[in-house]
Write a protein that holds these residues in place. Structure first.
Motif, PDB file in Angstrom:
ATOM      1  N   LYS A   1       1.600   2.707  -0.356  1.00  0.00           N
ATOM      2  CA  LYS A   1       2.549   1.669   0.049  1.00  0.00           C
ATOM      3  C   LYS A   1       3.925   2.286   0.196  1.00  0.00           C
ATOM      4  CE  LYS A   1       4.291  -2.210   1.191  1.00  0.00           C
ATOM      5  NZ  LYS A   1       3.977  -2.754   2.543  1.00  0.00           N
ATOM      6  N   ARG A   2       4.534   2.079   1.382  1.00  0.00           N
ATOM      7  CA  ARG A   2       5.861   2.615   1.648  1.00  0.00           C
ATOM      8  C   ARG A   2       6.840   1.475   1.914  1.00  0.00           C
ATOM      9  NH1 ARG A   2       2.511   5.483   5.238  1.00  0.00           N
ATOM     10  NH2 ARG A   2       1.938   7.582   4.468  1.00  0.00           N
ATOM     11  N   PHE A   3       8.084   1.735   1.530  1.00  0.00           N
ATOM     12  CA  PHE A   3       9.201   0.856   1.874  1.00  0.00           C
ATOM     13  C   PHE A   3      10.232   1.732   2.578  1.00  0.00           C
ATOM     14  CE2 PHE A   3       7.283  -0.936  -1.969  1.00  0.00           C
ATOM     15  CZ  PHE A   3       7.017  -2.234  -1.548  1.00  0.00           C
TER      16      PHE A   3
ATOM     17  N   THR B   1       8.103   6.210  -0.609  1.00  0.00           N
ATOM     18  CA  THR B   1       6.675   6.024  -0.841  1.00  0.00           C
ATOM     19  C   THR B   1       6.506   5.556  -2.279  1.00  0.00           C
ATOM     20  OG1 THR B   1       6.106   7.755   0.741  1.00  0.00           O
ATOM     21  CG2 THR B   1       4.405   7.103  -0.830  1.00  0.00           C
TER      22      THR B   1
ATOM     23  N   THR C   1       4.272  -2.240  -7.949  1.00  0.00           N
ATOM     24  CA  THR C   1       3.903  -2.133  -6.528  1.00  0.00           C
ATOM     25  C   THR C   1       2.399  -2.001  -6.382  1.00  0.00           C
ATOM     26  OG1 THR C   1       6.020  -1.142  -5.891  1.00  0.00           O
ATOM     27  CG2 THR C   1       4.149  -0.752  -4.431  1.00  0.00           C
TER      28      THR C   1
ATOM     29  N   THR D   1       0.071  -4.579  -4.344  1.00  0.00           N
ATOM     30  CA  THR D   1      -0.719  -4.134  -3.199  1.00  0.00           C
ATOM     31  C   THR D   1      -2.201  -4.433  -3.416  1.00  0.00           C
ATOM     32  OG1 THR D   1       0.910  -2.380  -2.816  1.00  0.00           O
ATOM     33  CG2 THR D   1      -1.181  -2.193  -1.665  1.00  0.00           C
TER      34      THR D   1
ATOM     35  N   TYR E   1       1.409  -7.316  -1.151  1.00  0.00           N
ATOM     36  CA  TYR E   1       1.905  -6.324  -0.195  1.00  0.00           C
ATOM     37  C   TYR E   1       0.745  -5.841   0.659  1.00  0.00           C
ATOM     38  CZ  TYR E   1       6.102  -5.717  -3.173  1.00  0.00           C
ATOM     39  OH  TYR E   1       7.245  -5.902  -3.894  1.00  0.00           O
TER      40      TYR E   1
ATOM     41  N   ASP F   1      -0.130   0.550   3.347  1.00  0.00           N
ATOM     42  CA  ASP F   1       0.096   1.407   4.506  1.00  0.00           C
ATOM     43  C   ASP F   1      -1.007   2.439   4.671  1.00  0.00           C
ATOM     44  OD1 ASP F   1       2.732   0.444   5.484  1.00  0.00           O
ATOM     45  OD2 ASP F   1       3.366   1.037   3.476  1.00  0.00           O
TER      46      ASP F   1
END
Length: 250
Positions: free
Chosen positions: A15-17, A21, A48, A52, A57, A60
């Protein structure tokens, strides 16, 4: 427990924002019937990961499997009805509603009549030892009681796995002990738990297996004593810029 099998598994979950990462190809397998602890410095990607896995979320990259089925990207309500429940670090009951009404507000979609649902609410509140405040408004509950209420709301869905985000945070020692006792009792009855917790005493006494996160990566796994002696874990807590003031597993 015997004859365990994997009930929750992530493979290379990412998961990236933007350029950050938050979860970097996390692979983790939770066995049916275990209590899995997740620890790590602040900002290491624990919450996170929860968000996810439970559909809050969109990942990715990577996959999530639950009870033998790929559930990557499923919406939270669908996962909850499938049997994957979770609580949040900051609890948010309906403060103008009573404790009982908060429980009844859970949409179970399981064919129970209203009377059967009320009976189930009564059973859970009694089990959690908050039945004496069932008709009080949630706004008057202590922080620990609110955490018990949130656990109760999850239990209304009869989950196979419950993911708990810091269940002991901000809770007085007496209520903390009660929460831990309830987790152990539910686990003895077959519920699997994945628990984020900063209190290392709680983690030491609660978890069968501990996974350690640092900088978005899954860096170590084992029983509490094993991870306590791991050099990468010591570095994560003592040698990095994200080290926190909480007791470290050493």
């Amino acid at each position: 427990m015997t004859d365990r099998d994997t009930i929750l598994k992530t493979t290379d979950l990412t998961k990236r924002f933007g350029a950050l990462t938050a979860n970097d190809e996390i692979s983790l397998a939770v066995e049916r019937g275990e209590i899995r602890g997740i620890i790590g410095p602040n900002g290491s990607g624990k919450t996170t990961f929860f968000n996810t896995v439970t559909g809050f979320y969109e990942p990715d990259g990577g996959t999530v499997h639950f009870d033998g089925e790929e559930v990557t990207g499923w919406e939270p309500h669908r996962l909850a009805r499938r049997g994957l429940g979770r609580t949040f670090q900051i609890v948010s009951p309906f403060k103008n509603m009573t404790v009982r009404q908060n429980m009844l507000a859970v949409q179970t979609d399981d064919g129970r009549s209203r009377e059967e649902k009320r009976d189930r609410v009564g059973e859970i509140l009694e089990f959690l030892e908050i039945d004496h405040i069932a008709d009080n408004e949630a706004r008057g509950m202590s922080g620990g009681q609110q955490k018990l209420l949130e656990l109760g709301r999850v239990l209304m869905l009869d989950p196979d796995v419950v993911m708990l985000d810091e269940p002991a945070a901000g809770v007085n020692p007496a209520l903390e002990s009660r929460i831990m006792d309830h987790i152990h009792e539910l686990n003895d009855d077959g519920t699997t738990f994945v628990v984020i917790e900063h209190d290392m005493h709680v983690m030491k006494t609660l978890a069968d297996t501990v996974s350690v996160f640092d900088s978005g990566r899954h860096i170590a796994q084992g029983d509490f004593e094993e991870v306590s002696q791991d050099e990468a874990v010591r570095e994560a807590y003592l040698g990095g810029t994200t080290a926190e003031d909480d007791e470290v597993p050493v």
